[in-house]
Design a protein around this motif. Structure first.
Motif, PDB file in Angstrom:
ATOM      1  N   MET A   1       0.818  -1.242  -0.237  1.00 50.47           N
ATOM      2  CA  MET A   1      -0.014   0.271   0.072  1.00 50.47           C
ATOM      3  C   MET A   1       0.782   1.673  -0.059  1.00 50.47           C
ATOM      4  N   GLY A   2       0.816   2.167  -0.725  1.00 48.95           N
ATOM      5  CA  GLY A   2       1.265   3.428  -0.563  1.00 48.95           C
ATOM      6  C   GLY A   2       1.986   3.225  -1.806  1.00 48.95           C
ATOM      7  N   THR A   3       3.670   3.730  -1.611  1.00 52.39           N
ATOM      8  CA  THR A   3       4.900   4.393  -2.318  1.00 52.39           C
ATOM      9  C   THR A   3       6.561   4.003  -1.650  1.00 52.39           C
ATOM     10  N   PRO A   4       6.867   3.422  -1.834  1.00 52.41           N
ATOM     11  CA  PRO A   4       7.635   4.022  -0.981  1.00 52.41           C
ATOM     12  C   PRO A   4       8.392   4.821  -0.233  1.00 52.41           C
ATOM     13  N   GLU A   5       8.226   6.076  -0.727  1.00 46.26           N
ATOM     14  CA  GLU A   5       8.560   7.258  -0.109  1.00 46.26           C
ATOM     15  C   GLU A   5       7.382   7.387   0.712  1.00 46.26           C
ATOM     16  N   PHE A   6       5.868   7.228   0.454  1.00 50.08           N
ATOM     17  CA  PHE A   6       5.043   7.034   1.434  1.00 50.08           C
ATOM     18  C   PHE A   6       4.586   5.946   1.213  1.00 50.08           C
ATOM     19  N   PRO A   7       4.635   5.602   2.678  1.00 53.90           N
ATOM     20  CA  PRO A   7       4.203   3.566   2.769  1.00 53.90           C
ATOM     21  C   PRO A   7       2.163   4.117   3.133  1.00 53.90           C
ATOM     22  N   HIS A   8       2.205   4.738   3.793  1.00 57.83           N
ATOM     23  CA  HIS A   8       0.472   5.148   3.984  1.00 57.83           C
ATOM     24  C   HIS A   8      -0.300   5.660   3.156  1.00 57.83           C
ATOM     25  N   LEU A   9       0.427   6.069   2.435  1.00 58.28           N
ATOM     26  CA  LEU A   9      -0.587   7.124   1.023  1.00 58.28           C
ATOM     27  C   LEU A   9      -1.273   5.864   0.746  1.00 58.28           C
ATOM     28  N   GLY A  10      -3.145   6.430   0.922  1.00 56.97           N
ATOM     29  CA  GLY A  10      -3.996   5.835  -0.001  1.00 56.97           C
ATOM     30  C   GLY A  10      -4.683   4.391   0.819  1.00 56.97           C
ATOM     31  N   LYS A  11      -5.303   3.993   0.634  1.00 58.13           N
ATOM     32  CA  LYS A  11      -6.099   2.874   0.669  1.00 58.13           C
ATOM     33  C   LYS A  11      -7.066   1.911   0.005  1.00 58.13           C
ATOM     34  N   HIS A  12      -7.283   0.641  -0.502  1.00 57.83           N
ATOM     35  CA  HIS A  12      -8.117  -0.238  -0.576  1.00 57.83           C
ATOM     36  C   HIS A  12      -9.294  -0.350  -1.037  1.00 57.83           C
ATOM     37  N   CYS A  13      -9.843  -1.025  -2.124  1.00 61.51           N
ATOM     38  CA  CYS A  13     -11.489  -0.830  -2.033  1.00 61.51           C
ATOM     39  C   CYS A  13     -11.872  -1.884  -1.110  1.00 61.51           C
ATOM     40  N   SER A  14     -13.085  -1.154  -0.291  1.00 64.86           N
ATOM     41  CA  SER A  14     -14.009  -2.995   0.337  1.00 64.86           C
ATOM     42  C   SER A  14     -14.450  -3.507  -0.153  1.00 64.86           C
ATOM     43  N   VAL A  15     -14.825  -3.573  -1.069  1.00 64.88           N
ATOM     44  CA  VAL A  15     -15.047  -4.367  -2.350  1.00 64.88           C
ATOM     45  C   VAL A  15     -14.447  -5.710  -2.938  1.00 64.88           C
ATOM     46  N   SER A  16     -14.702  -7.066  -2.353  1.00 62.58           N
ATOM     47  CA  SER A  16     -14.321  -8.203  -2.224  1.00 62.58           C
ATOM     48  C   SER A  16     -12.845  -8.130  -3.749  1.00 62.58           C
ATOM     49  N   TYR A  17     -14.215  -8.110  -4.752  1.00 58.19           N
ATOM     50  CA  TYR A  17     -13.625  -9.178  -5.912  1.00 58.19           C
ATOM     51  C   TYR A  17     -12.852  -7.389  -6.816  1.00 58.19           C
ATOM     52  N   CYS A  18     -12.357  -5.927  -5.483  1.00 54.82           N
ATOM     53  CA  CYS A  18     -11.674  -4.968  -6.750  1.00 54.82           C
ATOM     54  C   CYS A  18     -11.037  -5.140  -5.727  1.00 54.82           C
ATOM     55  N   LYS A  19     -10.469  -4.304  -4.671  1.00 53.60           N
ATOM     56  CA  LYS A  19      -9.360  -4.062  -3.869  1.00 53.60           C
ATOM     57  C   LYS A  19      -8.763  -3.150  -4.425  1.00 53.60           C
ATOM     58  N   GLN A  20      -8.613  -1.719  -5.114  1.00 51.26           N
ATOM     59  CA  GLN A  20      -8.070  -1.070  -6.256  1.00 51.26           C
ATOM     60  C   GLN A  20      -7.758   0.246  -5.421  1.00 51.26           C
ATOM     61  N   LEU A  21      -6.539   0.507  -5.160  1.00 50.34           N
ATOM     62  CA  LEU A  21      -5.570   1.150  -4.296  1.00 50.34           C
ATOM     63  C   LEU A  21      -6.103   2.700  -4.711  1.00 50.34           C
ATOM     64  N   ASP A  22      -6.715   3.324  -4.120  1.00 44.51           N
ATOM     65  CA  ASP A  22      -7.418   4.337  -4.875  1.00 44.51           C
ATOM     66  C   ASP A  22      -6.842   5.933  -2.948  1.00 44.51           C
ATOM     67  N   PHE A  23      -5.646   6.615  -3.816  1.00 42.77           N
ATOM     68  CA  PHE A  23      -5.498   8.277  -3.210  1.00 42.77           C
ATOM     69  C   PHE A  23      -6.349   8.832  -2.718  1.00 42.77           C
ATOM     70  N   LEU A  24      -7.154   9.025  -2.966  1.00 44.57           N
ATOM     71  CA  LEU A  24      -8.434   9.139  -2.778  1.00 44.57           C
ATOM     72  C   LEU A  24      -9.693   8.765  -2.806  1.00 44.57           C
ATOM     73  N   PRO A  25      -9.785   8.010  -1.517  1.00 35.70           N
ATOM     74  CA  PRO A  25     -10.356   6.864  -0.899  1.00 35.70           C
ATOM     75  C   PRO A  25     -12.335   8.187  -0.455  1.00 35.70           C
ATOM     76  N   PHE A  26     -12.944   7.183  -0.715  1.00 35.24           N
ATOM     77  CA  PHE A  26     -14.872   7.957  -0.004  1.00 35.24           C
ATOM     78  C   PHE A  26     -14.659   6.442   0.901  1.00 35.24           C
ATOM     79  N   THR A  27     -15.148   6.939   1.785  1.00 43.24           N
ATOM     80  CA  THR A  27     -16.158   6.813   3.009  1.00 43.24           C
ATOM     81  C   THR A  27     -17.494   6.595   2.938  1.00 43.24           C
ATOM     82  N   CYS A  28     -18.141   5.704   2.839  1.00 42.66           N
ATOM     83  CA  CYS A  28     -19.437   4.906   3.326  1.00 42.66           C
ATOM     84  C   CYS A  28     -20.232   5.996   3.966  1.00 42.66           C
ATOM     85  N   ASP A  29     -20.680   6.594   4.207  1.00 40.42           N
ATOM     86  CA  ASP A  29     -21.620   7.549   5.749  1.00 40.42           C
ATOM     87  C   ASP A  29     -22.574   6.136   6.199  1.00 40.42           C
ATOM     88  N   ARG A  30     -22.676   5.213   5.910  1.00 41.83           N
ATOM     89  CA  ARG A  30     -24.150   4.220   6.054  1.00 41.83           C
ATOM     90  C   ARG A  30     -23.126   3.507   7.296  1.00 41.83           C
TER      91      ARG A  30
END
Length: 292
Positions: A1-30
């Protein structure tokens, strides 16, 4: 996750078949899960708590009231509770009744676009009967909202004391007000009389002071020392009064007539026109010790 310079940058999608690393993730309000841009919607990630904050209201056909359905509760249970507790069929006519123009013979239903309030009778009418003569206006309503002190005072005098607490309080208040007003008037008259007396005293003192220069002076010389003007022989009770008299009368006129300035003896306060005469007087009468 992230880059060597910024290892904590971005998060993976919570969908099991996606898991895409998104640097601007969205948090569901529900469900409070993190998703990518593609799965940010409720339907896209099949949110299990999508209706958690939804508000659903059903209109009761018996009482025309709104019944809110609770998301985690069976709608049948909510409906049964309303029918057994809150339902009132008599309220149906009040809620569903449509307002009509109160003008005689008018059956037009009043809505937002055709309703005008009369400024005199303060009632809603349709556009056709918006003027006073058209709906037989009864005239402006007289609201007794103003407080009349004189009316209350006259009423309390005519009616007299009553056992009622309100009338007793008003009569006491009016009597105390009249007492305060009379006291203020009396104090004002006393102050005016004192001021008049003081003005008369000051005027008499000023008149007496002006006439001292022309009076002969009949006081006792032992009690008050009398000074005499060497030119006009006027007598004064002090050297200061004599000097003021000379400066105001003789010296001002002497500048035009050539009269010299008067010098007073420091021992006996006798005035001299010539300084030489003053020195001779001091040496002869006071032994030469002027002390000046």
């Amino acid at each position: 996750m992230g880059t060597p310079e910024f290892p904590h940058l971005g998060k993976h999608c919570s969908v099991s078949y996606c898991k895409q690393l998104d640097f601007l993730p969205f948090t569901c309000d529900r469900c409070n899960q993190v998703y990518c841009l593609l799965h940010r919607g409720y339907i896209k990630h099949k949110c299990t708590k999508a209706n958690k904050q939804d508000v659903t209201v059903a209109i009761c056909p018996l009482c025309a009231k709104g019944v809110r359905l609770i998301p985690d509760q069976d709608p049948n249970i909510t409906w049964d509770n309303h029918v057994n507790v809150d339902c009132d069929p008599s309220n149906y006519e009040k809620v569903t009744e449509k307002r009509k123009c109160p003008a005689p013979g008018c059956k037009e239903v009043l809505v937002f676009s055709n309703t005008i309030k009369c400024r005199d009778c303060l009632k809603d009418h349709c556009l056709k009967h918006r003027f006073g003569p058209d709906h037989k206006c009864s005239g402006p309503q007289k609201l007794e909202t103003s407080f009349s002190f004189m009316g209350l005072l006259n009423r309390s005098r005519k009616e007299g004391p009553k056992p009622n607490l309100a009338s007793t309080t008003s009569s006491k208040w009016s009597s105390s007000f009249l007492n305060v007003a009379s006291n203020i008037r009396a104090s004002a008259e006393t102050g005016m009389s004192k001021l008049s007396d003081e003005i008369n005293q000051v005027w008499q003192a000023a008149t007496t002071r002006d006439g001292m220069g022309q009076s002969s002076g009949s006081g006792n010389r032992n009690d008050h020392q009398v000074e005499q003007c060497p030119q006009c022989r006027s007598k004064f009770s002090s050297v200061t009064a004599l000097v003021d008299h000379v400066q105001q009368v003789h010296e001002r006129n002497g500048n035009r007539l050539g009269v010299k300035k008067i010098d007073a003896c420091p021992k006996c306060s006798k005035g001299f026109l010539d300084p030489v005469s003053l020195v001779e007087h001091v040496e002869r009468d006071h032994g030469g010790g002027s002390g000046a």
